[in-house]
Design a protein around this motif. Structure first.
Motif, PDB file in Angstrom:
ATOM      1  N   VAL A 159       0.866  -1.174   0.000  1.00  0.00           N
ATOM      2  CA  VAL A 159       0.000   0.000   0.000  1.00  0.00           C
ATOM      3  C   VAL A 159       0.907   1.229   0.000  1.00  0.00           C
ATOM      4  CG1 VAL A 159      -1.800   1.279   1.204  1.00  0.00           C
ATOM      5  CG2 VAL A 159      -1.805  -1.228   1.268  1.00  0.00           C
ATOM      6  N   LEU A 160       0.775   2.057  -1.030  1.00  0.00           N
ATOM      7  CA  LEU A 160       1.594   3.269  -1.150  1.00  0.00           C
ATOM      8  C   LEU A 160       0.732   4.505  -0.961  1.00  0.00           C
ATOM      9  CD1 LEU A 160       3.809   2.296  -4.224  1.00  0.00           C
ATOM     10  CD2 LEU A 160       4.384   2.171  -1.796  1.00  0.00           C
ATOM     11  N   HIS A 161       1.291   5.534  -0.333  1.00  0.00           N
ATOM     12  CA  HIS A 161       0.576   6.782  -0.064  1.00  0.00           C
ATOM     13  C   HIS A 161       1.234   7.911  -0.842  1.00  0.00           C
ATOM     14  CE1 HIS A 161      -1.563   5.287   3.662  1.00  0.00           C
ATOM     15  NE2 HIS A 161      -0.660   4.347   3.489  1.00  0.00           N
ATOM     16  N   GLU A 162       0.407   8.749  -1.485  1.00  0.00           N
ATOM     17  CA  GLU A 162       0.958   9.910  -2.191  1.00  0.00           C
ATOM     18  C   GLU A 162       1.556  10.876  -1.182  1.00  0.00           C
ATOM     19  OE1 GLU A 162       1.037  10.320  -5.520  1.00  0.00           O
ATOM     20  OE2 GLU A 162       0.100   8.341  -5.693  1.00  0.00           O
ATOM     21  N   GLY A 163       2.779  11.305  -1.400  1.00  0.00           N
ATOM     22  CA  GLY A 163       3.380  12.309  -0.531  1.00  0.00           C
ATOM     23  C   GLY A 163       3.654  11.795   0.874  1.00  0.00           C
ATOM     24  N   ASP A 164       3.818  12.727   1.790  1.00  0.00           N
ATOM     25  CA  ASP A 164       4.215  12.425   3.160  1.00  0.00           C
ATOM     26  C   ASP A 164       2.981  12.085   3.987  1.00  0.00           C
ATOM     27  OD1 ASP A 164       5.888  14.442   5.745  1.00  0.00           O
ATOM     28  OD2 ASP A 164       5.157  12.379   5.739  1.00  0.00           O
ATOM     29  N   ALA A 165       2.655  10.804   4.102  1.00  0.00           N
ATOM     30  CA  ALA A 165       1.444  10.403   4.817  1.00  0.00           C
ATOM     31  C   ALA A 165       1.643  10.398   6.332  1.00  0.00           C
ATOM     32  CB  ALA A 165       1.005   9.020   4.352  1.00  0.00           C
ATOM     33  N   LEU A 166       2.874  10.439   6.786  1.00  0.00           N
ATOM     34  CA  LEU A 166       3.151  10.269   8.208  1.00  0.00           C
ATOM     35  C   LEU A 166       2.648  11.447   9.031  1.00  0.00           C
ATOM     36  CD1 LEU A 166       4.534   8.421  10.238  1.00  0.00           C
ATOM     37  CD2 LEU A 166       6.633   9.690   9.847  1.00  0.00           C
ATOM     38  N   ARG A 167       2.859  12.649   8.496  1.00  0.00           N
ATOM     39  CA  ARG A 167       2.550  13.827   9.287  1.00  0.00           C
ATOM     40  C   ARG A 167       1.061  13.966   9.556  1.00  0.00           C
ATOM     41  NH1 ARG A 167       6.427  16.403  10.564  1.00  0.00           N
ATOM     42  NH2 ARG A 167       7.594  15.667   8.765  1.00  0.00           N
ATOM     43  N   LYS A 168       0.232  13.543   8.587  1.00  0.00           N
ATOM     44  CA  LYS A 168      -1.209  13.748   8.715  1.00  0.00           C
ATOM     45  C   LYS A 168      -1.826  12.871   9.799  1.00  0.00           C
ATOM     46  CE  LYS A 168      -1.663  16.933   5.691  1.00  0.00           C
ATOM     47  NZ  LYS A 168      -1.448  16.622   4.280  1.00  0.00           N
ATOM     48  N   VAL A 169      -1.057  11.859  10.243  1.00  0.00           N
ATOM     49  CA  VAL A 169      -1.592  10.975  11.278  1.00  0.00           C
ATOM     50  C   VAL A 169      -1.767  11.737  12.591  1.00  0.00           C
ATOM     51  CG1 VAL A 169      -1.269   8.753  12.433  1.00  0.00           C
ATOM     52  CG2 VAL A 169      -0.483   9.041  10.120  1.00  0.00           C
ATOM     53  N   GLY A 170      -1.169  12.915  12.682  1.00  0.00           N
ATOM     54  CA  GLY A 170      -1.323  13.728  13.885  1.00  0.00           C
ATOM     55  C   GLY A 170      -2.645  14.477  13.942  1.00  0.00           C
ATOM     56  N   LEU A 171      -3.289  14.673  12.784  1.00  0.00           N
ATOM     57  CA  LEU A 171      -4.494  15.523  12.753  1.00  0.00           C
ATOM     58  C   LEU A 171      -5.613  15.059  13.685  1.00  0.00           C
ATOM     59  CD1 LEU A 171      -4.611  16.347   8.950  1.00  0.00           C
ATOM     60  CD2 LEU A 171      -4.407  17.998  10.805  1.00  0.00           C
ATOM     61  N   PRO A 172      -5.997  13.790  13.649  1.00  0.00           N
ATOM     62  CA  PRO A 172      -7.109  13.400  14.527  1.00  0.00           C
ATOM     63  C   PRO A 172      -6.757  13.487  16.004  1.00  0.00           C
ATOM     64  CG  PRO A 172      -6.412  11.548  13.141  1.00  0.00           C
ATOM     65  CD  PRO A 172      -5.559  12.698  12.766  1.00  0.00           C
ATOM     66  N   MET A 173      -5.486  13.540  16.323  1.00  0.00           N
ATOM     67  CA  MET A 173      -5.092  13.668  17.723  1.00  0.00           C
ATOM     68  C   MET A 173      -5.489  15.039  18.257  1.00  0.00           C
ATOM     69  SD  MET A 173      -3.757  10.856  18.738  1.00  0.00           S
ATOM     70  CE  MET A 173      -2.715  11.235  20.134  1.00  0.00           C
ATOM     71  N   ARG A 174      -5.647  16.023  17.338  1.00  0.00           N
ATOM     72  CA  ARG A 174      -6.090  17.362  17.739  1.00  0.00           C
ATOM     73  C   ARG A 174      -7.583  17.531  17.454  1.00  0.00           C
ATOM     74  NH1 ARG A 174      -1.258  18.430  15.083  1.00  0.00           N
ATOM     75  NH2 ARG A 174      -2.169  19.342  13.221  1.00  0.00           N
ATOM     76  N   GLY A 175      -8.217  16.465  16.969  1.00  0.00           N
ATOM     77  CA  GLY A 175      -9.629  16.564  16.663  1.00  0.00           C
ATOM     78  C   GLY A 175      -9.923  16.988  15.237  1.00  0.00           C
ATOM     79  N   ALA A 176      -8.883  17.096  14.413  1.00  0.00           N
ATOM     80  CA  ALA A 176      -9.105  17.514  13.026  1.00  0.00           C
ATOM     81  C   ALA A 176      -9.243  16.288  12.134  1.00  0.00           C
ATOM     82  CB  ALA A 176      -7.930  18.368  12.554  1.00  0.00           C
ATOM     83  N   PRO A 177     -10.152  16.346  11.139  1.00  0.00           N
ATOM     84  CA  PRO A 177     -10.354  15.155  10.293  1.00  0.00           C
ATOM     85  C   PRO A 177      -9.239  15.011   9.271  1.00  0.00           C
ATOM     86  CG  PRO A 177     -11.742  16.952   9.557  1.00  0.00           C
ATOM     87  CD  PRO A 177     -11.016  17.460  10.761  1.00  0.00           C
ATOM     88  N   ARG A 178      -9.038  13.783   8.836  1.00  0.00           N
ATOM     89  CA  ARG A 178      -8.156  13.537   7.695  1.00  0.00           C
ATOM     90  C   ARG A 178      -9.034  13.232   6.504  1.00  0.00           C
ATOM     91  NH1 ARG A 178      -4.192   8.740   8.752  1.00  0.00           N
ATOM     92  NH2 ARG A 178      -5.905   7.972  10.013  1.00  0.00           N
ATOM     93  N   MET A 179      -8.734  13.836   5.380  1.00  0.00           N
ATOM     94  CA  MET A 179      -9.540  13.591   4.202  1.00  0.00           C
ATOM     95  C   MET A 179      -8.860  12.540   3.334  1.00  0.00           C
ATOM     96  SD  MET A 179     -11.705  15.598   5.258  1.00  0.00           S
ATOM     97  CE  MET A 179     -12.981  15.418   4.020  1.00  0.00           C
ATOM     98  N   ALA A 180      -9.682  11.677   2.719  1.00  0.00           N
ATOM     99  CA  ALA A 180      -9.138  10.597   1.892  1.00  0.00           C
ATOM    100  C   ALA A 180      -8.381  11.131   0.689  1.00  0.00           C
ATOM    101  CB  ALA A 180     -10.262   9.668   1.447  1.00  0.00           C
ATOM    102  N   SER A 181      -8.716  12.342   0.270  1.00  0.00           N
ATOM    103  CA  SER A 181      -8.089  12.884  -0.937  1.00  0.00           C
ATOM    104  C   SER A 181      -6.712  13.480  -0.668  1.00  0.00           C
ATOM    105  CB  SER A 181      -8.985  13.965  -1.547  1.00  0.00           C
ATOM    106  OG  SER A 181      -9.254  14.943  -0.562  1.00  0.00           O
ATOM    107  N   GLU A 182      -6.367  13.704   0.592  1.00  0.00           N
ATOM    108  CA  GLU A 182      -5.025  14.195   0.919  1.00  0.00           C
ATOM    109  C   GLU A 182      -4.127  12.987   1.109  1.00  0.00           C
ATOM    110  OE1 GLU A 182      -6.638  17.961   3.587  1.00  0.00           O
ATOM    111  OE2 GLU A 182      -5.576  16.303   4.522  1.00  0.00           O
TER     112      GLU A 182
END
Lengths: 135, 493
Positions: B322-345
């Motif tokens: 499974v490959l992710h476009e761009g830097d997928a690691l950083r976005k894993v922090g978003l839900p920790m602050r209550g922010a959603p992650r979008m499938a298109s990012e």
């Protein structure tokens, strides 16, 4: 100056070489092997040229070692638990120590040993107790 | 432009600021968002042990008996502060027992040195993967070991795995912590990944990689848990490597284009700087017989976590990943602050890659869209496989909510979508009986856990592997919610 006064002068300087450093080592995991200590008194000699080397039998819990008759001043020390008694610090495949160890002030380095400045302790003329934890 | 890059790196630093004030801001932001969005429950903090019996709906197959072991991050908050990254949480090990049509569950924190010390202190002390703290320094890899990524039954024992340090052994019945596992004295405190691959002979292959080390360590253990082979392979610009894949003759790793900076007061995650505009994604092939690097392939830059399976096919090796476009690691922090992650990012996709040794080229074929957590039947690991199980995300928000069994020959998928309010965890393929020799990859079950966030309940799900679209044949609902897990394994009774 007559000989009596010279003798008195020398007698007055003797206590400067009688400071005791008591090292308390907490967190000793077992009674296997020995606790080994290397004492250093300068950044240049830190980890390369110790001014004293001592060892004491290990036992679980806390081991205390007295380093007697030191000149007061700055020191740092490295302690490790040579559990298998092979006389050296064992290391893993990537070179990290696998036997329990500590430096004075429980100083920790970023990538390896700490700097002398972080491990440095002061030994006054009337002695001191320094405590470290192997865990 | 240098200034822009510096600005960006300052921005990322402030997103994961070192001060306690920022951690309590994360805490407040998350709890405010959680009040309005129950789906964020998956990232909520957890305290204490759990135990309970599940209510079974549907019918559990008579020949499905065993224990489903799972592990994931359970503690995110302490002393009013909250971690910045999902991977930071202290490991909460779980055990679902399926026996005679009944399901029972227990979960408890892994009592690592870090967990015990921080619990006693009432606050976080050590730096975590994505959150910098320096109240206490890390003496070695195991000082900060959170034991949170996988729970592996092996050789009659059970191990909580975390890639930054040693395996931690837990009791197979009670999950009580037995302690750090040192496989051999010269391997003490060395990183042991959370994704070992079982060998057909009962042994396993695993690897370790340490931050900034540029050394990839390979381990081979036999079925009795003895280390029979090790190797250290120098790899330039090595960074985080989470998983790998094993074929009959090769070990294959992929290294995403990140540079490790030497920033002083930054977490490991923050020291990983994305370099995808300049550097490729590398596939490293190691020969099993020599444990030396055979060949390196370069692919267009993407980030990577998980693999399916690999097999050698004449003069090529094929594997799924499974490959992710761009830097997928950083976005894993978003839900920790209550922010959603979008499938298109940073969208992911499951691809099959063919490594052609003669031409030095890698070819790709896409198997599935937004997905993660690939698994195969255990009896086909490192051999030719034809079925790949993945989770999918059907909506605009990146929430995994479907189970999909891909036929890798035809590309056809047998799928089931859970619907709104559900968050689906990794599902695994369980063969109908412990099998030897050739057996259909759909002769068995698909077992997993899904979170019903509307009712705040964790649910064990069981599908017939040859008919996913019919939906679960059984659901076992707990009267409570247990922390979301990353990975686990089924041990047949």
């Amino acid at each position: 100056m007559n000989k009596l006064m010279l003798a008195l002068l020398f007698a007055a300087t003797l206590p400067a070489y009688a400071a005791d450093l008591t090292i308390r080592i907490d967190g000793v995991a077992s009674a296997d092997g020995d606790i080994k200590i290397a004492l250093y008194n300068s950044a240049d000699g830190f980890l390369s040229k110790s001014v004293r080397g001592l060892q004491a039998p290990a036992h679980s819990g806390t081991v205390e070692v007295k380093v007697a008759d030191l000149p007061p001043g700055d020191y740092a020390f490295a302690v490790y638990h040579d559990a298998n008694g092979n006389g050296k610090m064992d290391r893993n495949m990537v070179g990290m120590p696998t036997e329990d160890y500590a430096f004075s002030n429980n100083a920790v380095g970023k990538r390896g040993a700490p700097r002398y400045e972080d491990a440095r302790i002061v030994l006054p003329a009337d002695g001191a107790v320094a405590t470290v934890n192997l865990r | 432009m240098t200034n822009r890059r510096q600005f960006l790196s300052f921005a990322t630093m402030s997103l994961a600021s070192t001060s306690a004030l920022a951690d309590s801001l994360t805490y407040e932001a998350f709890h405010h968002a959680l009040d309005q969005n129950a789906r964020l429950l998956a990232y909520a903090d957890h305290t204490g042990d759990v135990a309970g019996g599940a209510t079974v709906l549907g019918r559990l197959p008579a020949d499905l008996n065993g224990v489903f072991y799972r592990n994931g991050p359970g503690r995110f908050e302490l002393g009013g502060e909250r971690y910045h990254h999902w991977f930071d949480g202290d490991g909460f090990a779980q055990r679902w027992q399926i026996r005679d049509g009944k399901v029972s569950h227990i979960g408890r924190f892994v009592a690592t040195q870090k967990f015990e010390e921080e619990s006693k202190a009432g606050r976080f002390l050590y730096p975590a993967f994505g959150t910098w703290l320096d109240r206490k320094p890390l003496k070695n890899n195991d000082t900060g070991n959170v034991a949170n990524t996988n729970l592996l039954p092996f050789n009659g024992r059970v191990y909580a795995l975390w890639e930054g340090g040693s395996a931690t052994e837990v009791d197979p019945q009670t999950l009580a912590t037995r302690g750090i596992k040192t496989w051999r004295p010269d391997l003490k405190a060395m990183p042991f990944s959370a994704h070992p691959k079982m060998d057909p002979d009962g042994g396993l292959w695993n690897f370790g990689t340490a931050p900034g080390a540029n050394q990839l360590v390979i381990y081979r253990l036999n079925a009795a848990g003895e280390v029979t082979r090790t190797a250290m392979i120098p790899v330039p610009q090595l960074n985080m490597v989470h998983d790998f894949v094993v074929s009959g003759r090769h070990l294959i790793f992929m290294v995403a284009p990140y540079n490790m900076t030497n920033a002083a007061e930054a977490s490991f995650a923050d020291r990983m700087q994305w370099a995808g505009d300049k550097q490729p994604l590398r596939a490293l092939v190691i020969s099993k017989d020599t444990l030396e690097l055979r060949q390196v392939f370069e692919l267009p830059a993407r980030s990577v976590f998980h693999f399916g399976n690999a097999y050698d096919d004449g003069a090529v090796t094929r594997f799924d990943v499974v490959l992710h476009e761009g830097d997928a690691l950083r976005k894993v922090g978003l839900p920790m602050r209550g922010a959603p992650r979008m499938a298109s990012e940073n969208p992911s996709s499951t691809v099959q890659i063919t490594l052609d040794y003669a031409s030095g080229q890698a070819r790709e074929a896409r198997l599935f869209g937004v997905s993660e957590f690939p698994r195969v039947m255990p009896q086909v690991v490192s051999a030719r496989h034809r079925k790949l199980l993945v989770l999918g995300a059907s909506g605009r928000e990146l929430i995994l909510d479907s189970v999909n069994l891909i036929d890798t020959d035809s590309g056809k998928t047998d799928s089931y979508a859970f619907g709104p309010g559900w968050q689906v965890e990794e599902h695994v393929l369980v063969p109908r009986v412990p099998s030897r020799g050739a057996r259909s990859e759909t002769d068995g079950y698909v077992v997993g856990v899904a979170q019903d966030t509307r009712r705040a309940q964790s649910v064990l799900t069981v599908f017939d592997a040859h008919n996913i679209k019919a939906g679960p044949i059984a659901l076992a609902r707990l009267p409570y919610r247990a922390p979301v897990c990353f990975h686990g394994n089924f041990l047949a009774a």
